[in-house]
Design an enzyme around this catalytic site. Structure first.
Site, PDB file in Angstrom:
ATOM      1  N   SER A 166       0.537  -1.052   0.301  1.00 49.64           N
ATOM      2  CA  SER A 166       0.199  -0.398  -0.239  1.00 49.64           C
ATOM      3  C   SER A 166       1.033   1.459   0.003  1.00 49.64           C
ATOM      4  O   SER A 166       1.960   1.167   0.892  1.00 49.64           O
ATOM      5  CB  SER A 166      -0.973   0.078   1.119  1.00 49.64           C
ATOM      6  OG  SER A 166      -1.522   1.480   1.309  1.00 49.64           O
ATOM      7  N   TYR A 189      -1.941   5.449  -4.314  1.00 49.19           N
ATOM      8  CA  TYR A 189      -3.317   6.008  -4.740  1.00 49.19           C
ATOM      9  C   TYR A 189      -3.338   7.250  -4.617  1.00 49.19           C
ATOM     10  O   TYR A 189      -1.879   8.258  -4.144  1.00 49.19           O
ATOM     11  CB  TYR A 189      -3.502   6.418  -2.445  1.00 49.19           C
ATOM     12  CG  TYR A 189      -4.430   5.423  -2.263  1.00 49.19           C
ATOM     13  CD1 TYR A 189      -5.775   5.122  -2.652  1.00 49.19           C
ATOM     14  CD2 TYR A 189      -4.287   5.268  -1.130  1.00 49.19           C
ATOM     15  CE1 TYR A 189      -6.308   4.140  -2.298  1.00 49.19           C
ATOM     16  CE2 TYR A 189      -4.845   4.117  -0.228  1.00 49.19           C
ATOM     17  CZ  TYR A 189      -6.316   3.570  -0.761  1.00 49.19           C
ATOM     18  OH  TYR A 189      -6.783   2.432  -0.591  1.00 49.19           O
ATOM     19  N   THR A 215      -4.853   2.646  -7.078  1.00 45.07           N
ATOM     20  CA  THR A 215      -6.617   2.115  -6.637  1.00 45.07           C
ATOM     21  C   THR A 215      -7.726   3.280  -7.120  1.00 45.07           C
ATOM     22  O   THR A 215      -7.081   4.555  -6.925  1.00 45.07           O
ATOM     23  CB  THR A 215      -6.488   2.038  -4.607  1.00 45.07           C
ATOM     24  OG1 THR A 215      -5.411   0.779  -4.719  1.00 45.07           O
ATOM     25  CG2 THR A 215      -7.587   2.182  -4.336  1.00 45.07           C
ATOM     26  N   LYS A 282      -7.037  -1.130  -9.945  1.00 52.09           N
ATOM     27  CA  LYS A 282      -8.002  -1.495  -8.757  1.00 52.09           C
ATOM     28  C   LYS A 282      -9.025  -1.127  -8.300  1.00 52.09           C
ATOM     29  O   LYS A 282      -9.205   0.276  -8.206  1.00 52.09           O
ATOM     30  CB  LYS A 282      -7.089  -2.305  -7.517  1.00 52.09           C
ATOM     31  CG  LYS A 282      -7.730  -2.065  -6.038  1.00 52.09           C
ATOM     32  CD  LYS A 282      -6.552  -2.411  -5.591  1.00 52.09           C
ATOM     33  CE  LYS A 282      -7.065  -3.149  -3.719  1.00 52.09           C
ATOM     34  NZ  LYS A 282      -7.600  -2.419  -3.320  1.00 52.09           N
ATOM     35  N   HIS A 306     -13.348  -2.695  -2.948  1.00 47.29           N
ATOM     36  CA  HIS A 306     -12.329  -2.377  -1.758  1.00 47.29           C
ATOM     37  C   HIS A 306     -12.410  -2.807  -0.415  1.00 47.29           C
ATOM     38  O   HIS A 306     -12.259  -2.638   0.529  1.00 47.29           O
ATOM     39  CB  HIS A 306     -12.424  -0.004  -1.323  1.00 47.29           C
ATOM     40  CG  HIS A 306     -11.182  -0.210  -0.873  1.00 47.29           C
ATOM     41  ND1 HIS A 306     -10.806   0.758  -2.097  1.00 47.29           N
ATOM     42  CD2 HIS A 306     -10.330  -0.330   0.161  1.00 47.29           C
ATOM     43  CE1 HIS A 306      -9.225   1.344  -0.903  1.00 47.29           C
ATOM     44  NE2 HIS A 306      -9.404   0.339   0.424  1.00 47.29           N
ATOM     45  N   ARG A 309     -15.112  -1.244   1.635  1.00 50.80           N
ATOM     46  CA  ARG A 309     -15.023  -0.659   2.802  1.00 50.80           C
ATOM     47  C   ARG A 309     -14.485   1.158   2.416  1.00 50.80           C
ATOM     48  O   ARG A 309     -14.411   2.205   2.789  1.00 50.80           O
ATOM     49  CB  ARG A 309     -13.200  -0.852   3.181  1.00 50.80           C
ATOM     50  CG  ARG A 309     -12.709  -1.927   3.810  1.00 50.80           C
ATOM     51  CD  ARG A 309     -11.166  -2.010   4.396  1.00 50.80           C
ATOM     52  NE  ARG A 309     -10.410  -1.078   4.737  1.00 50.80           N
ATOM     53  CZ  ARG A 309     -11.048  -1.559   5.232  1.00 50.80           C
ATOM     54  NH1 ARG A 309     -11.212  -2.040   5.836  1.00 50.80           N
ATOM     55  NH2 ARG A 309      -9.793  -0.219   6.153  1.00 50.80           N
TER      56      ARG A 309
HETATM   57  C1  LIG Z   1      -7.114  -2.674   6.967  1.00 48.60           C
HETATM   58  C2  LIG Z   1      -7.063  -2.570   5.714  1.00 48.60           C
HETATM   59  C3  LIG Z   1      -6.425  -1.929   4.990  1.00 48.60           C
HETATM   60  C4  LIG Z   1      -6.652  -1.502   3.452  1.00 48.60           C
HETATM   61  N1  LIG Z   1      -5.656  -0.339   2.453  1.00 48.60           N
HETATM   62  C5  LIG Z   1      -5.793  -0.511   1.408  1.00 48.60           C
HETATM   63  C6  LIG Z   1      -4.912   0.334   0.985  1.00 48.60           C
HETATM   64  O1  LIG Z   1      -4.209   1.342   1.788  1.00 48.60           O
HETATM   65  N2  LIG Z   1      -4.852   0.533  -0.607  1.00 48.60           N
HETATM   66  C7  LIG Z   1      -5.885  -0.335  -1.053  1.00 48.60           C
HETATM   67  O2  LIG Z   1      -6.133  -0.556  -2.174  1.00 48.60           O
HETATM   68  N3  LIG Z   1      -6.545  -1.174  -0.673  1.00 48.60           N
HETATM   69  C8  LIG Z   1      -6.617  -1.357   0.800  1.00 48.60           C
HETATM   70  N4  LIG Z   1      -7.534  -2.293   1.048  1.00 48.60           N
HETATM   71  C9  LIG Z   1      -8.183  -2.973   0.830  1.00 48.60           C
HETATM   72  C10 LIG Z   1      -7.412  -4.273  -0.006  1.00 48.60           C
HETATM   73  O3  LIG Z   1      -6.867  -4.401  -0.728  1.00 48.60           O
HETATM   74  C11 LIG Z   1      -8.286  -5.471  -0.254  1.00 48.60           C
HETATM   75  O4  LIG Z   1      -9.425  -4.975  -1.789  1.00 48.60           O
HETATM   76  C12 LIG Z   1      -9.983  -5.433   0.197  1.00 48.60           C
HETATM   77  O5  LIG Z   1      -9.053  -5.543   1.756  1.00 48.60           O
HETATM   78  C13 LIG Z   1     -10.178  -7.475  -0.271  1.00 48.60           C
HETATM   79  O6  LIG Z   1     -11.530  -7.667   0.844  1.00 48.60           O
HETATM   80  P1  LIG Z   1     -11.169  -8.442   2.053  1.00 48.60           P
HETATM   81  O7  LIG Z   1     -10.476  -8.200   3.169  1.00 48.60           O
HETATM   82  O8  LIG Z   1     -12.556  -8.823   2.216  1.00 48.60           O
HETATM   83  O9  LIG Z   1     -10.675  -9.790   1.458  1.00 48.60           O
HETATM   84  C14 LIG Z   1      -7.427  -2.514   2.407  1.00 48.60           C
HETATM   85  C15 LIG Z   1      -8.673  -3.158   3.138  1.00 48.60           C
HETATM   86  C16 LIG Z   1      -7.850  -3.401   4.820  1.00 48.60           C
HETATM   87  C17 LIG Z   1      -8.761  -4.401   5.650  1.00 48.60           C
END
Ligand SMILES: Cc1cc2nc3c(=O)[nH]c(=O)nc-3n(C[C@H](O)[C@H](O)[C@H](O)COP(=O)(O)O)c2cc1C
Length: 409
Positions: A166, A189, A215, A282, A306, A309
């Site tokens: 990340s 990002y 992303t 992404k 994501h 999220r």
């Molecule tokens: C704690 C956390 C932090 C994340 N930080 C980023 C990030 O910095 N950049 C990004 O593109 N996705 C981020 N994501 C999303 C993940 O890359 C991914 O899309 C997602 O976790 C996939 O789903 P899953 O957790 O159900 O496997 C984050 C996810 C979590 C759980």
């Protein structure tokens, strides 16, 4: 000080008092015959003294499935950090939709196919990987374990998995690439200040990253109610650790700038003008955007919401995969993430045309629970389950996995 029948409660504010009261209650529960009839579901409670209540594993090798790590992670982490992993937005229904989508398909197993040798390998941009299981970018991993991304890099290296780092990592891309001992991919990002974006890309290039994963689904800010609720339970002073210092990847980059919220397709051209690295987007979930990716010369796509999220679209990642695959028609690799927890989940995405599958929360659970060893064991369990799914289906190699191995429920 408040005194309950189980003993005195120490605490200076209401939150301390509530937490203490819960601990006492859980200790009381632990000794109660009533407990035998209670399910030990994740989220049941998060208090340190409740290990015996939750039947937690004490070392990675005891894990039966990856959810054993989730329980330990919830137990180990301060509430705010646990909330940061767990959270979706609004009512977390897109997080749930990601999981529910797997139940929309049956497997159609074929018999009498020799499956003593299973080859899970895939090739992405000229590099061969032993399995299609990759690690998603996730920020701030030192919030889950003191070794953060360095422990994850060691685990990914030892188990030979692709790792995507990340922008907001808590160890620099230089250090993480070194710990991994080979090329990792860098998640970008884009910043509202293009000079910052340029600086981040330059650091990724200098660290040897062959692929930049941009992303594009974080434009709204967030409405992470679950995180905010867990934060309220956390009585620690956030500013003790969150000092406002720039994240390692931003060190030395001049000029301010936040997350770009005015991104357009021009970003691809802008990035092409500063780097010759492979560029993935992404966060693509529709065929319209997949077609635009091809039009703008993007080298690959990660289908993702994501992990639920950044939006409450209710549009599960797996549900969006078929239309993206159809639009792309094999011209560029399509990866996917969101809710993958079982070997069968991976199998279904591969049958629907994904070239590889990324995991987020599962490896963070492993990290929070047991550091590097926890991540390794999560990867080991998932590899074993993917292999079993392939044996069950009668597909000795990834290219043998076809759409016809699935039926819609
Ligand atoms: C704690 C956390 C932090 C994340 N930080 C980023 C990030 O910095 N950049 C990004 O593109 N996705 C981020 N994501 C999303 C993940 O890359 C991914 O899309 C997602 O976790 C996939 O789903 P899953 O957790 O159900 O496997 C984050 C996810 C979590 C759980």
């Amino acid at each position: 000080m408040i005194v309950l029948p189980h003993g005195p409660i120490q605490g200076t504010n209401m939150n301390d008092i509530k937490l203490e009261a819960r601990r006492h209650f859980l200790k009381f529960l632990a000794g109660s015959p009533l407990l035998a009839s209670l399910p030990t579901t994740p989220g049941f409670c998060d208090d340190l003294e409740s290990a015996e209540v939750l039947n937690l594993i004490s070392e990675p090798s005891e894990a039966i499935d990856i959810f054993d790590f989730e329980k330990v992670a919830e137990h180990e982490l301060p509430p705010a950090h646990w909330g940061y992993i767990k959270t979706g937005v609004d009512d977390d229904r897109t997080v749930q939709a990601n999981r529910d989508a797997f139940s929309k398909y049956y497997m159609r197993p074929r018999r009498l196919v020799g499956v003593s040798k299973i080859d899970m390998s895939v090739e992405l941009f000229g590099t061969k990987w032993e399995t299609p299981i990759a690690l998603c970018p996730a920020g701030s991993q030192r919030g889950f374990h003191e070794d953060g991304e360095l422990a994850v890099a060691q685990a990914a290296k030892n188990k030979r998995h692709l790792m995507i780092l990340s922008t907001y990592s808590s160890n620099s891309v230089t250090d993480v690439a070194q710990a991994y001992g080979g090329p990792i991919w860098f998640q970008l990002y884009p910043s509202s200040n293009f000079e910052i974006t340029r600086g981040l890309v330059a650091k990724a290039e200098a660290a040897g990253c062959p692929v930049i994963v941009v992303t594009v689904d974080q434009v709204t800010g967030d409405n992470r109610d679950t995180l905010n609720r867990y934060r309220k339970l956390d009585t620690r002073e956030c500013s003790d650790c969150h000092t406002g210092e720039p994240r390692p990847n931003f060190e030395g980059l001049k000029g301010g700038g936040g997350l770009a919220t005015d991104l357009t397709w021009d970003i691809v051209k802008q990035l092409r003008s500063i780097t010759d690295r492979t560029i993935l987007l992404k966060g693509i979930v529709t065929h319209e955007d997949a077609e635009l990716c091809l039009k703008h010369g993007v080298d690959g796509i990660i289908v993702s919401n994501h992990g639920g999220r950044s939006e409450e679209s209710l549009w599960a990642s797996l549900d969006s995969l078929p239309e993206v695959v159809q639009a792309v028609d094999g011209k560029v690799p399509v990866l996917i993430d969101g809710g993958f927890r079982r070997g069968m989940d991976f199998f279904k995405a591969l049958a629907l045309g994904a070239d590889a599958v990324c995991i987020g929360r599962p490896y963070l659970w492993g990290l929070a629970a047991f550091g590097q060893e926890g991540v390794e064991q999560v990867l080991e369990i998932l590899r074993r389950e993917v292999r079993m799914a392939m044996m069950t289906a009668g597909t000795p190699s990834i290219k043998d996995i076809k759409r016809s191995h699935l039926a819609a429920v």
